[in-house]
Each structure stands twice: as structure tokens, then as C-alpha cells.
Design an enzyme around this catalytic site. Structure first.
Site, PDB file in Angstrom:
ATOM      1  N   TRP A 441       0.848  -1.196   0.000  1.00 59.88           N
ATOM      2  CA  TRP A 441       0.000   0.000   0.000  1.00 59.88           C
ATOM      3  C   TRP A 441       0.884   1.246   0.000  1.00 59.88           C
ATOM      4  O   TRP A 441       0.901   2.034   0.946  1.00 59.88           O
ATOM      5  CB  TRP A 441      -0.950  -0.028   1.191  1.00 59.88           C
ATOM      6  N   ASP A 548     -10.386   1.830  -3.499  1.00 63.05           N
ATOM      7  CA  ASP A 548     -10.865   0.818  -2.560  1.00 63.05           C
ATOM      8  C   ASP A 548     -11.037   1.398  -1.153  1.00 63.05           C
ATOM      9  O   ASP A 548     -10.643   2.519  -0.861  1.00 63.05           O
ATOM     10  CB  ASP A 548      -9.869  -0.338  -2.549  1.00 63.05           C
ATOM     11  N   GLU A 551     -14.397   2.242   4.318  1.00 65.80           N
ATOM     12  CA  GLU A 551     -15.369   1.842   5.339  1.00 65.80           C
ATOM     13  C   GLU A 551     -14.757   1.646   6.720  1.00 65.80           C
ATOM     14  O   GLU A 551     -15.459   1.330   7.668  1.00 65.80           O
ATOM     15  CB  GLU A 551     -16.067   0.546   4.929  1.00 65.80           C
ATOM     16  N   ASP A 622     -16.446  -7.793  -1.981  1.00 68.42           N
ATOM     17  CA  ASP A 622     -15.772  -9.092  -1.977  1.00 68.42           C
ATOM     18  C   ASP A 622     -16.726 -10.259  -1.743  1.00 68.42           C
ATOM     19  O   ASP A 622     -16.755 -10.852  -0.660  1.00 68.42           O
ATOM     20  CB  ASP A 622     -14.683  -9.096  -0.909  1.00 68.42           C
ATOM     21  N   HIS A 691     -11.940 -10.738 -12.091  1.00 65.10           N
ATOM     22  CA  HIS A 691     -11.028 -10.639 -10.956  1.00 65.10           C
ATOM     23  C   HIS A 691     -10.489 -12.037 -10.684  1.00 65.10           C
ATOM     24  O   HIS A 691     -11.253 -13.006 -10.659  1.00 65.10           O
ATOM     25  CB  HIS A 691     -11.740 -10.081  -9.727  1.00 65.10           C
TER      26      HIS A 691
END
Length: 842
Positions: A441, A548, A551, A622, A691
Site C-alpha cells: 500500500w 478501494d 469503510e 468481496d 477478478h
């Protein structure tokens, strides 16, 4: 007095596999009374703005209702006769948190005020609003209707008796609070409402409550309760003596205050409720409590045994039917009633019943589901038209580096697969952790994995194929990354734009196998800094990305804005979308010449009510690589339909799902049949994107063999064959908010059978009917042809016609020929079939 207790469970390695469910305040209904001094008549109509009216009736204990002047007899909102529509309480909030999963409970309920008086209902003209100190401006069209009174609680074991006589209540009242409920027209089709509470009063020997009430008669209507929570949190204290971290947030003063409002109103027994954002297990929510809180959707969400396993190894990681990345405090009903809440507070819609110091929202008027969606999205905002390139052909999602991409590209060309883009989420490099391979990341290209990165993008672009990447608002330290050019985590930390903990230090947020710093999106310097990262990515030639997460903001975080962290938690994904969108617009303004028509696209999974205004595209997160209902292929359909009710018009899922589990006793891997059926399903959604999943080596892939490649090519062409209609639907969505993929209720609201449908079938626009095959080894499906239109449905593979409204038929649906219907003789149907023949699909 403790208001918020937060328990961290990130590091627990063995957990209760059957965790308790979220628990919201349950208020036993009291009584509605008229103040003995009121001069209200038995029946009166009050004007709201130019287009609405509120009707008061004193029969059966008293009730109010709202209607549009064009249909004065049709109520779009009403209370239950004789029952309070405003209640209040003081309660503690307990939050258990683990890696983006949250369990919220109301505990230690005190000062319950579940009885209500009405003292006055009056019309306020401009400049006549008599707000007390602290009341917010309620700007709207005049006149405004104001209802005033008190809500109060009775001492233990005392109740209000239903007798037709004057009765003094003063000796049994323990507390009360004044309220004001305002109704104001916002536009021709929307009524805004606002509930404000005054200061709480404890009663010792009051002279307050005298009422006159009548015994309510039996009613067919039931309760709908809307719970809003709020706080005046000022100080944060930490108790780390436990293995689990607990945070107690306290009120700044010595007096307790009300921090729960319950807004109660009626619905009919057979009324069905649709909406509440992107939901994955249900379409109709009558009989349920629906919490509105952004979080991880979970692994399994009730499907077993995977939910058991996920909960065992990580607290509440399995989720449940209500957990979702993108909830929205909005619904519409089968009776064409619709309402949404404003603000970002945690709320619960209680639809179970069978019989903040401020809450604000709007009541919508419309005669059909599309009208209600259009009215709702007019307020929250709508996304821009998607660029042509992303809706033209397949988006190839894969990983592995430059050499693998070029090899798969060659195979796709050999199989004549129409390609719009390659989506390469591992462009930042791969790191090995205890749970397998994950991404670094640190948002810069890993030139070891993707050598010749710019040349790869250039070569793809020469064939009109775009390159897409991945990012999120979190940053991982890169001290152990050998080829890192930048340490973005360290940069952000030095700029002081990362979320902090209560000690003023960088909040290291646990995420799977490593901890990360999370960008404080409320800091004024964050957006400019992150846009530079996006600019470098786009300068390399990238034209889209997955934005992405969003949350996982911890509810005990300290952020620059100083706002309540629970509200900030729900607002965070909207700010994340806004920053990404601002960059795409700013970039477009810099273009000149022919390239001025280019557009960037980013897609998100997390969201709240207003996120569609900012995000260009959504995906559903997901899903499990399974056939199950709550978190497998079936849930992907439910997510499309539920989000479509709530202003999310452009949505899609990963072809084949994402989450695979391969451990002893628990194996969920993507089999070939599931992959093929998911290809068929997604050929009729806004985007057709693959994906590899979280464990590519154990999953069947589109490039696995000749059969998967041929099937992928076939349905990429099916997807391409209705592009002309997709372009029309995308323009319509941008103008009206209507989704591309639609529940049949949107166009057949009077067909009761349609109300019961979940994942069984759906519409693309109103011209294509899809009945997907969502069960393993299933070779036929049951199609339902709705009541309400005189059209004949034509099966695209056989040409068979189905013209009996309200009928069901079993349709053969072998792999490669799913049950798809078009309106016979329609322009859309004929062009779709013509294109299928041209691409040699028919």
C-alpha cells in the site's frame, strides 16, 4: 456519565463463532395526548409550502398525515392514532470493532420518554420562525408547519391510563423534554422534516402534564420506527488496563442528556420496503431492523460453514445479513411512500412491528418507483455519464507482472475477445504475509514486477486498450520494501495528515496481516497531496483505478475536523469519493485538442447516501466464490437491485467472486461452472470485469483453458451486443438516477408476485429480462412474466414467445444459453438480436 464505549478486538485469535447481533433501543409505545390548554379543532388542514398539506384529526387519540395537494386523499406519511410519533431516551453506545467490522449495541437505557403531548400545530410564515437558541436554520418554502409539545417518561411501573376523562399525570412523571417538529416544502415533490429537542428536565414535583385522551380503536396500521442517535461528546478517556482496549467518551457537563430520538409512523400490513443502500441478503425489509452503518460486508454473512470459521478466527469477520459497505438511510415502499434521513448519524429503521438532539430528513412524493428514485437522486446527486471506453468491452482484471499480462493479452487476441482495459491491481508490487500474498500500500509502480511499465501502457493504448490500477486511502510503512522509491506513509506522517489516536499519535489501523496509517480526509492539506499521487499515475498513462476501502475509519479516531467520529465514519467514504472525483474533473480541464474527449474512471465499494454524486462507478466488494445466497453469486444480484433503488445506477460485481478460503475443513474455491455462470450474469450489468480473486492459484480463471477462454469471449460479445442500449441507459441514469439493472418492481409495482422476487430475475432497463442460472448443475430456470404490460417476451436463443401476463414457465438454460428475453418487435430487442447474429453468437 459514559456515552460511548469502544472495545478493540483486532488481536483476539479465538472468538465466539456465534457473536451477538447489533442491538438497538427498543421503545415500548406510550400514549399520545393533547395538552389540556390546546385550542386545536377536531379536524384541520394546514398548508405546507405551495404543494403539500398536513391534516390533523383528533379521533382515536389523534393523528397527523401529509399529502400532496394533487392527491389530497393519498397519504404519503402519517402517524398511528393515539400513539406518540416522537420518543426520546438516554442510552450508552457500545461498539466492538475489529478490522473494519463493527457491532453496535444500545446499553443501559435511562430516562425513557415514550409518551407525547401535542400542545400546538401552527403555520409559520416567512420571518415567523420562533426558534430557541441553538436551533438550526430550516430554509425552505413557506409556509412551514410546526408541531410543538413534550415527550415525557413515567416512573417505574406507572403508565398512562386510557380513560375518557381528565387525568392528572404530574405525580408520576420522572422527566420530560420539549420538542419541535417542523415540516417544510423543499421542492415540488419533497417535504423536509426536522425534530429538535430542548433541554432535558428532571421532575420532582411538577405542574406540567394534564391531558385529555380517548381510548384508541383497533387499527390495521403498523409501526415503522426510525431511530436516530447523536451525542455531545467532548472528552475522551482511555482505559488500557484490559487486554482489550476500551474507550469511554463522556459528556462535557454533569447533566445527562437525551441522545436517542425515535420517530414513529405508520405503514400497512402488506406494505413492502425496498432500498437502504446496497444490501446483499434481502430486497424487501418488512419485518426487519435495518442498521445504517458503513463497514466490511463480512465473509459469509450467514452462509455456513464459512461464517462460523470467519467469526472463529477474527471477531465478527463473518458479518451478517445487514453488514454492507454502502448503506443508505433511504427507502421506498410498495405503496409509493418514500423517506430518507439527512446527516451521517448512526440510525436504525425498525420495520419489525406487526400491529441527536436533532433528526432531519425528507418525505418524498411520487406516483411510481422511477419517480421516487428521480426525486431522491435530484437531492443527493447523480453520477456523470460513463466514458465510452469502459462500457464498450471486457475489463481484464489480472495480476502477475508485465510478462504475464503480455502473454494473456496474446491469448485473448487469439480468441477474439473484445477488450476495453486491463485492470492491474498489483501494479504497486506484492508482499508476502502470514495470510498469503497482498499488495504494497504505497501508491507507486513496482518496476521490478512491472518492468517497462510505461511501454506496456503505451503498447496497450496503441490497440485502444486502457490501463487501470488500484489505490486506497491507507498507507503502509515501506521500510522492508527493497525497491521503494518513496515512503508515502512517512511523507503523510510528516505532513500531519494521518488520522490520530487519542494521544495525538498516528493511529495505526489493523488491516489483515499488517497495520496502516489512514489519511485524514478532513484535513485541508490531504486532498491536494493525494491528488499529486493520482497525477503521477495518470501521467504514466493510467486512465482508471479502483478507489478501494473507505469503510474502516475507527470510531475512536481523532480527526482534524473535530466532528463526532461515528458520524465521520459514515461520511468518510463520501469524502474519499469526492477527492477522487475532483481530481478527474480537474484533470479533464487540462486537456486540449482531440484528447479533450478522454475521461478518467474510478470505481468504489464503500459509500453512504450521497456517494453517487461523487463516484463514477461502483462495484459490490468481496463476494465469496460460492453459489450461496448471503455472500455468493446470488447476493451479487441482490446487491445490484437494492443499490439501484437508492441512487447507485452503475454497479457490478467481480466475475467469479473474490473471496476464496482454502484451509483444512473449510474450502471455498472458484470452480469452473461458477465462473462460467458469473460471466453470463455480468454480461448484463453495467461493467464486464474479471477478478482473479484473493487466491488466484486455487481459482478457475478466464484464461485457465480453452473452454473458459471461449466462454469469456462469447459473453464479452453478448455484452458488446447491447452497448447501444447501455449508452442510452447510462445517459438516463445521469439525468434521472435510474439504474441500468432494475428490480421488476420499478416497472411493475402493482404486481404482487414481483414484490417477492429477490435474485431470481431482473430487468436491464425495461427492455431486457434476465433470468440467471445461479445454482450448481442447474440446466433450467423458472421465469415469471409480469402483469402490467401488453408486450410479448421473446426468448433470444429459441425465438419462443411468452404472452401470458402473470404466468411462469420453466426455461431450458444450459451453460452458454442463459434465459434472456426481449420485448418482441421492439427497436431495442431487434437491434440486440441483430448484433448477436453479426457477432456470430446466434
Amino acid at each position: 456519565m459514559s456515552i460511548l464505549k469502544i472495545t478493540k478486538k483486532h488481536n483476539k485469535h479465538l472468538n465466539n463463532p456465534f457473536p451477538s447481533n447489533p442491538k438497538s433501543l427498543s421503545i415500548k409505545q406510550g400514549t399520545l395526548l393533547l395538552n389540556y390548554q390546546t385550542t386545536l379543532p377536531h379536524h384541520h388542514i394546514f398548508t405546507i409550502g405551495n404543494d403539500f398539506q398536513l391534516t390533523w384529526r383528533s379521533e382515536n387519540g389523534g393523528c397527523v398525515s401529509i399529502s400532496h395537494k394533487t392527491q389530497p386523499r393519498r397519504s404519503i406519511w402519517s402517524t398511528i392514532p393515539g400513539q406518540p410519533f416522537i420518543s426520546a431516551a438516554m442510552a450508552e453506545t457500545e461498539v466492538a470493532e475489529s478490522r473494519g467490522s463493527f457491532m453496535i449495541k444500545d446499553q443501559n437505557v435511562r430516562l425513557l420518554c415514550n409518551h407525547q403531548t401535542i400542545e400546538d400545530i401552527k403555520v409559520l410564515k416567512e420571518n415567523e420562525q420562533d426558534f430557541e437558541s441553538g436551533y438550526v436554520e430550516f430554509g425552505s418554502e413557506y409556509p412551514v408547519v410546526e408541531i410543538t409539545g413534550r415527550v415525557f417518561g413515567m416512573r417505574k411501573n406507572k403508565s398512562v391510563l386510557n380513560q375518557e376523562k381528565w387525568y392528572s399525570l404530574e405525580k408520576d412523571v420522572h422527566s420530560y423534554v420539549k420538542y419541535k417538529l417542523l415540516f417544510a416544502q423543499k421542492n415540488n415533490n419533497q417535504i423536509g422534516f426536522q425534530i429538535k429537542l430542548g433541554k432535558q428536565n428532571l421532575v420532582s414535583s411538577p405542574r406540567i402534564y394534564k391531558g385529555f385522551f380517548r381510548k384508541p380503536t383497533r387499527t390495521r396500521k403498523i409501526r415503522v420506527r426510525l431511530f436516530g442517535s447523536f451525542s455531545n461528546r467532548k472528552r475522551v478517556g482511555m482505559d488500557s488496563s484490559n487486554e482489550e482496549e476500551s474507550v469511554a467518551m463522556k459528556d462535557g457537563g454533569n447533566d445527562e442528556c437525551f441522545n436517542r430520538i425515535c420517530f414513529t409512523y405508520s405503514s400497512e400490513k402488506n406494505e413492502r420496503f425496498f432500498g437502504f443502500g446496497e444490501q446483499f441478503s434481502h430486497v424487501d425489509f418488512k419485518g426487519r431492523k435495518v442498521p445504517i452503518f458503513v463497514q466490511e460486508q463480512g465473509i459469509g454473512r450467514g452462509d455456513q460453514p464459512i461464517t462460523f470459521a470467519a467469526n472463529l478466527v477474527s471477531y465478527r469477520a463473518g458479518g451478517d445479513w445487514s453488514t454492507t459497505y454502502a448503506p443508505s438511510p433511504f427507502y421506498m415502499t410498495s405503496k409509493m411512500r418514500s423517506l430518507y434521513l439527512e446527516g451521517y448519524d448512526y440510525s436504525v429503521f425498525d420495520l419489525q412491528s406487526s400491529d441527536t438532539d436533532c433528526v432531519e430528513g425528507r418525505i418524498l412524493y411520487g406516483n411510481s418507483p422511477p419517480e421516487l428514485i428521480e426525486q431522491f437522486t435530484e437531492s443527493i446527486g447523480r453520477p456523470p455519464v460513463l466514458p465510452d471506453w469502459i462500457i464498450s468491452a471486457a475489463i481484464v482484471g489480472m495480476q502477475g507482472g508485465t510478462d504475464k499480462v503480455r502473454h494473456v493479452w496474446e491469448e485473448l487476441v487469439a480468441h477474439d475477445v473484445p477488450i476495453s482495459a486491463f485492470w492491474l491491481q498489483d501494479w504497486v508490487g506484492e508482499r508476502k504475509t502470514v495470510i498469503g500474498s497482498q499488495l504494497w500500500w504505497n501508491w507507486e509502480v513496482d518496476e521490478t514486477r512491472y518492468h517497462g511499465w510505461k511501454q506496456l501502457i503505451k503498447d496497450l493504448s496503441a490497440k485502444h486498450i486502457k490501463t487501470m490500477t488500484y489505490c486506497n486511502p491507507c498507507l503502509a510503512p515501506t521500510d522492508s520494501k527493497p525497491n521503494a522509491k518513496k515512503n508515502l506513509f512517512l511523507e503523510a506522517k510528516e505532513l500531519d495528515i494521518l488520522v490520530k489516536n487519542k494521544n495525538g499519535e498516528t493511529y495505526m489501523v489493523p488491516n489483515t496481516a499488517f497495520d496502516v496509517g489512514m489519511l485524514d480526509l478532513t484535513h485541508p492539506n490531504t486532498a491536494k497531496w493525494f491528488k499529486k499521487i493520482l497525477q503521477q499515475m495518470v501521467d504514466d498513462g493510467v486512465r482508471g483505478w479502483m478507489a478501494d476501502f473507505g469503510e474502516g475509519l475507527p470510531v475512536d479516531a481523532c480527526i482534524y475536523s473535530g466532528e463526532d467520529p461515528i458520524s465521520a465514519h459514515n461520511r468518510y467514504p463520501e469524502i474519499w469519493a469526492q477527492i477522487n472525483r475532483e481530481f478527474t474533473e480537474e484533470w479533464k480541464k487540462t486537456l486540449v485538442g482531440k484528447v479533450k474527449e478522454e475521461s478518467l474512471v474510478f470505481f468504489m465499494r464503500a459509500g453512504f447516501r450521497n456517494t453517487p454524486k461523487w463516484a463514477t462507478l461502483f462495484w459490490e466488494g468481496d463476494q465469496m466464490v460460492s453459489w450461496q445466497a448471503n455472500d455468493g453469486i446470488k447476493s451479487a444480484v441482490v446487491g445490484l437491485l437494492s443499490s439501484g433503488f437508492c441512487g447507485y445506477p452503475f454497479n457490478h460485481s467481480d466475475i467469479g467472486g473474490y473471496c476464496a478460503v482454502s484451509i483444512p475443513f473449510f474450502k471455498y474455491t472458484r470452480d469452473e461452472e461458477l465462473l462460467l455462470r458469473w460471466m453470463e450474469l455480468n454480461a448484463f450489468t453495467t461493467i464486464y470485469r474479471t477478478h482473479e480473486g484473493n487466491k488466484p492459484s486455487v481459482n478457475s480463471q478466464f484464461y485457465s483453458n480453452e473452454r473458459t477462454l471461449s466462454h469469456f469471449a462469447r459473453f464479452a460479445k453478448v455484452y458488446k451486443a447491447w452497448k447501444f442500449y447501455r449508452v442510452h441507459l447510462i445517459k438516463e441514469a445521469s439525468q434521472k438516477g435510474l439504474p441500468v439493472v432494475r428490480h421488476l418492481f420499478l416497472h411493475y409495482p402493482n404486481d404482487d408476485h414481483v414484490h417477492k422476487l429477490t435474485y431470481e430475475q431482473f430487468l436491464v432497463g425495461d427492455e431486457i429480462l434476465v433470468v440467471p442460472t445461479l445454482d450448481k448443475h442447474k440446466k433450467n430456470v423458472k421465469a415469471y412474466f409480469p402483469i402490467g404490460e401488453t408486450c410479448v417476451w421473446k426468448h433470444i436463443w429459441t425465438g419462443d414467445l411468452y404472452d401470458i401476463q402473470g404466468s411462469e414457465a420453466y426455461i431450458e438454460a444450459p451453460i452458454g444459453n442463459p434465459a434472456i428475453f426481449v420485448k418482441n418487435g421492439s427497436i431495442v430487442g431487434e437491434e440486440f438480436l441483430r448484433n448477436l447474429r453479426e457477432y456470430r453468437i446466434l
